[in-house]
Scaffold this motif. Structure first.
Motif, PDB file in Angstrom:
ATOM      1  N   PRO A 294      -3.838  -4.368   4.896  1.00 21.35           N
ATOM      2  CA  PRO A 294      -2.666  -3.927   4.128  1.00 21.35           C
ATOM      3  C   PRO A 294      -3.052  -3.456   2.734  1.00 21.35           C
TER       4      PRO A 294
ATOM      5  N   HIS B   3       6.519   8.954  14.068  1.00 18.35           N
ATOM      6  CA  HIS B   3       6.658   8.934  12.617  1.00 18.35           C
ATOM      7  C   HIS B   3       7.864   9.789  12.255  1.00 18.35           C
TER       8      HIS B   3
ATOM      9  N   HIS C 213      14.104   3.224  12.974  1.00 15.81           N
ATOM     10  CA  HIS C 213      13.273   2.190  13.577  1.00 15.81           C
ATOM     11  C   HIS C 213      14.004   1.519  14.746  1.00 15.81           C
TER      12      HIS C 213
ATOM     13  N   ARG D 176       7.808   4.033  13.556  1.00 18.61           N
ATOM     14  CA  ARG D 176       6.937   3.043  12.901  1.00 18.61           C
ATOM     15  C   ARG D 176       6.576   3.422  11.475  1.00 18.61           C
ATOM     16  N   ARG D 177       6.556   4.720  11.204  1.00 14.93           N
ATOM     17  CA  ARG D 177       6.177   5.149   9.861  1.00 14.93           C
ATOM     18  C   ARG D 177       7.079   6.298   9.436  1.00 14.93           C
TER      19      ARG D 177
ATOM     20  N   ILE E 145      10.581  -0.050   0.211  1.00 14.82           N
ATOM     21  CA  ILE E 145       9.538  -0.715   1.004  1.00 14.82           C
ATOM     22  C   ILE E 145       9.867  -2.189   1.214  1.00 14.82           C
TER      23      ILE E 145
ATOM     24  N   LYS F 154      11.679  -1.903   7.667  1.00 15.94           N
ATOM     25  CA  LYS F 154      10.739  -2.360   8.702  1.00 15.94           C
ATOM     26  C   LYS F 154       9.716  -1.273   9.010  1.00 15.94           C
TER      27      LYS F 154
ATOM     28  N   ASP G   3       6.682   1.487   8.036  1.00 17.07           N
ATOM     29  CA  ASP G   3       5.598   1.755   7.084  1.00 17.07           C
ATOM     30  C   ASP G   3       5.893   3.041   6.309  1.00 17.07           C
TER      31      ASP G   3
ATOM     32  N   GLU H  77       4.733   6.322   4.019  1.00 20.18           N
ATOM     33  CA  GLU H  77       3.704   7.294   3.617  1.00 20.18           C
ATOM     34  C   GLU H  77       4.332   8.160   2.529  1.00 20.18           C
TER      35      GLU H  77
ATOM     36  N   GLY I 251       3.254  -1.166  -1.916  1.00 26.71           N
ATOM     37  CA  GLY I 251       3.251  -1.367  -0.467  1.00 26.71           C
ATOM     38  C   GLY I 251       3.154  -0.086   0.338  1.00 26.71           C
TER      39      GLY I 251
ATOM     40  N   LYS J 266       1.648   2.660   2.559  1.00 28.91           N
ATOM     41  CA  LYS J 266       0.603   2.466   3.574  1.00 28.91           C
ATOM     42  C   LYS J 266      -0.271   3.709   3.771  1.00 28.91           C
TER      43      LYS J 266
END
Lengths: 338, 297
Positions: free
Chosen positions: A3, A118, A135, A141-142, A158, A162, A164, A166, A272, A274
């Protein structure tokens, strides 16, 4: 993934750019199939099915992930092509598809349950609730955040999502909420949402006049450049106009400038974030290689010692040399810019 | 075909808003969308004021829908939206995915800022509770025809029929920028521009309208000549977006046209002089700014 490590996601407009991004330290590359199913639908750019397979093989051979952007909003006439592109992505074994359209997400979730999804920046999701909607309903997921939130707002999102996150780290700067801008289609008929194109080349005309060099978009005068002024590509948001009754000619929307987060990479990591994305699937392999190399070095430095990170002057210089308008900004991440 | 009145896109003083809707009580529109969609700092009316207005319009026979922000950024905006979704009396118009997420399972309208470009998306929206979708303004009549024909049962179609087009939203406030003010101390400058701030090209042609964080078209979109086609297609609702002047005349002209008491051409004459120019390019599948009369010819 640790992480405390941010993934470096680099653009690949074609095989040469893909190879150079991989060779210069990208953790992942993003690319597209040719046509109106992606937001960089430019002549000569993107992959056919054969090149896609080659690209995936090259990237995977060196441990680099491949994401495929299918991030326009397909209208009924290209719906079939768009769903086929999702199917092709799944068949070729990409590591994720980057989608914006709800209908396409449903298609992917129903037909390819193992395909990682994504949410594209074109999906315009700016809150935890919006992200969690994608989600919970489609298993996203992202997500790539639109370039509209301040750093503290990014951190708040963030904390409560839930998904991730970018963010864009370097490259051209959209001043508008991505996926919510129809300026290009208003002037030309083609927009990122509908055709994957902003300010399409076929609508651009350069005209030499006594007052200077005019840049017109389907007849609309976007800017006039005097001799010696560097003339940027005419996108509506970076033109000079009159506002109200004023006679001054001003950048009413945005100066030509690039986004660079070089200075705040540790802050993004602490918030946070990712993954850091480099813009520029339309750029040359040389550009992609250089940008990837600089960001790789910067991220390695951040990961090694976030508290004492100091961007090297030569990194900033190299990025500045590649920037639009030769100036850089943190954009909306820095509240005062807004 | 019903007529709707969209939310006021501009920042007007409280009295002006009250007077405007007082007149709308007796105007021939069926549906009224209320609330602030552009900027949460515009607080001449509070949430309770909007709901009170909603009650009054509802008593005059209008169907009221509460519109929501197109761009959500701050935590406070999310909390306000949550309260609005749970107001218990009026349906909301969701204008971003935050609204979709919070409305899940409740009937709602998918507003013009939800990107709805194909029948697959229509089905998704219906599945989460949408009872109506508003076509994104950049789509054409051909796309509309295909999507409207393929829509799930029970999902109504609404089309932007008149008004300046909402073209883009940003984190940046362009009105504050024009006044050389930072966004965080904007002095609520939008209140000085009841119809937005014009932005023209260097050769003096009106191009866009600055409205806070939003950019609109300079010319209003005008689909009055397309009313017969819209009726033929069976589109359920046609939207008129408020402008500082002439909104009541526009509503009347569209009403006459929809009811057949005036032809499109006659109705057009009722509103022609209200604006220097209109647009209908998107409808024809062209650049949105284009304007050509005799659509149905």
């Amino acid at each position: 993934m640790n992480p405390q490590r941010m993934e470096l996601v680099c653009p690949a407009g074609g095989l040469p750019a893909l190879r150079t991004a991989v060779d210069h330290g990208a953790d992942a590359v993003y690319l597209s199939l040719r046509g109106e199913t992606n937001a960089r639908n430019f002549p000569g750019l993107n992959f056919d099915r054969k090149a896609l397979a080659k690209g995936i093989a090259y990237a995977h051979g060196k441990g680099t992930k491949v994401y495929m952007a299918l991030n326009t909003y397909p209208q009924p006439d290209i719906w079939k092509a768009a769903t086929e592109a999702v199917d092709a992505a799944a068949a070729e074994g990409v590591d994720a598809v980057i989608l914006a359209d709800l209908g396409l997400m449903r298609h992917a979730a129903d037909n390819h349950p193992d395909l990682t999804l994504h949410l594209s920046v074109q999906g315009s999701a700016t809150t935890a609730e919006a992200l969690n909607f994608y989600h919970d309903r489609y298993g996203v997921r992202r997500a790539v955040l639109p370039r509209v939130l301040s750093l503290s707002q990014v951190a708040q999102v963030i904390e409560r999502t839930k998904v991730d996150i970018e963010v864009f780290g370097f490259g051209s700067l959209c001043v508008m909420v991505e996926g919510r801008c129809m300026l290009s289609s208003y002037a030309t008929g083609d927009s990122p949402n509908t055709k994957g194109a902003c300010s399409p080349a076929h609508s651009v005309r350069w005209i030499e006049t006594e007052r200077g060099r005019e840049a017109r978009l389907n007849g609309v005068l976007i800017d006039t450049f005097r001799e010696g002024e560097s003339a940027g590509y005419p996108v509506i948001c970076k033109g000079r106009y009159h506002v109200g009754d004023g006679q001054d000619t001003v950048y009413a929307i945005e100066e030509p400038t690039s986004l660079s987060t070089l200075d705040i990479l540790p802050d993004l990591m602490k918030a946070g974030v990712k993954a850091i994305k480099l813009e520029g699937r339309q750029r040359s392999p040389a550009y992609v290689g250089k940008a990837t190399q600089v960001m790789r070095q910067a991220l390695d430095a951040v990961h090694a010692n976030p508290d004492n990170y100091k961007p090297k002057p030569e990194w900033a210089e190299q990025l500045a040399g590649m920037s639009e308008g030769r100036t850089q900004t943190l954009g909306a991440l820095h509240r005062a810019w807004q | 075909m019903k007529l709707s009145l969209g939310p006021i896109p501009y920042y007007w003083p409280r009295e002006r808003v009250m007077d405007f809707y007082k007149a709308i009580e007796t105007a021939p529109v069926d549906i009224v969308y209320l609330g602030e969609t552009v900027c949460s700092k515009r607080r001449e009316l509070r949430a309770a004021d909007w709901l009170e207005l909603a009650d009054r319009l509802s008593e005059s026979g209008k169907t009221v829908v509460m519109s929501t922000l197109a761009l959500m950024e701050a935590e406070s905006e999310r909390l306000a939206l949550e309260r609005l979704v749970n107001n218990g009396r009026y349906m909301i118009e969701a204008n971003d995915a935050t609204g979709l997420g919070l409305s899940m399972g409740k009937p709602f309208v998918a507003g013009p800022h939800i990107n709805t470009y194909n029948a697959g998306t229509l089905k998704e929206l219906a599945d989460v509770g949408a009872v109506r979708w508003v076509m994104p303004v950049e789509l054409s009549r051909d796309i509309l025809a295909a999507m409207h024909a393929a829509r799930p049962e029970g999902l109504e179609t609404e089309v932007w029929g008149f008004g300046r087009l909402p073209l883009a939203f940003s984190a940046r406030c362009f009105t504050a920028r024009a006044r050389n003010l930072p966004k965080d101390s904007c002095e609520l400058a939008c209140i000085d521009y009841p119809g937005g701030l014009s932005m023209s090209t260097q050769d003096g042609k009106g191009f866009l309208t600055i409205n806070g964080i939003e950019l609109q078209s300079a010319d209003p979109c005008n689909l009055i000549e397309a009313v017969p086609e819209l009726l033929d297609m069976g589109v359920e609702v046609l939207r008129i977006s408020p402008e500082p002047e002439g909104t009541e005349q526009v509503i009347q002209a569209f009403r006459d046209c929809v009811e057949g008491t005036r032809s499109s051409a006659q109705a057009m004459e009722q509103i022609r002089d209200l604006y220097p120019r209109f647009s209908n390019g998107y409808w024809k599948g062209e650049a949105g700014m284009n304007w050509q009369e005799s659509l149905s010819a």
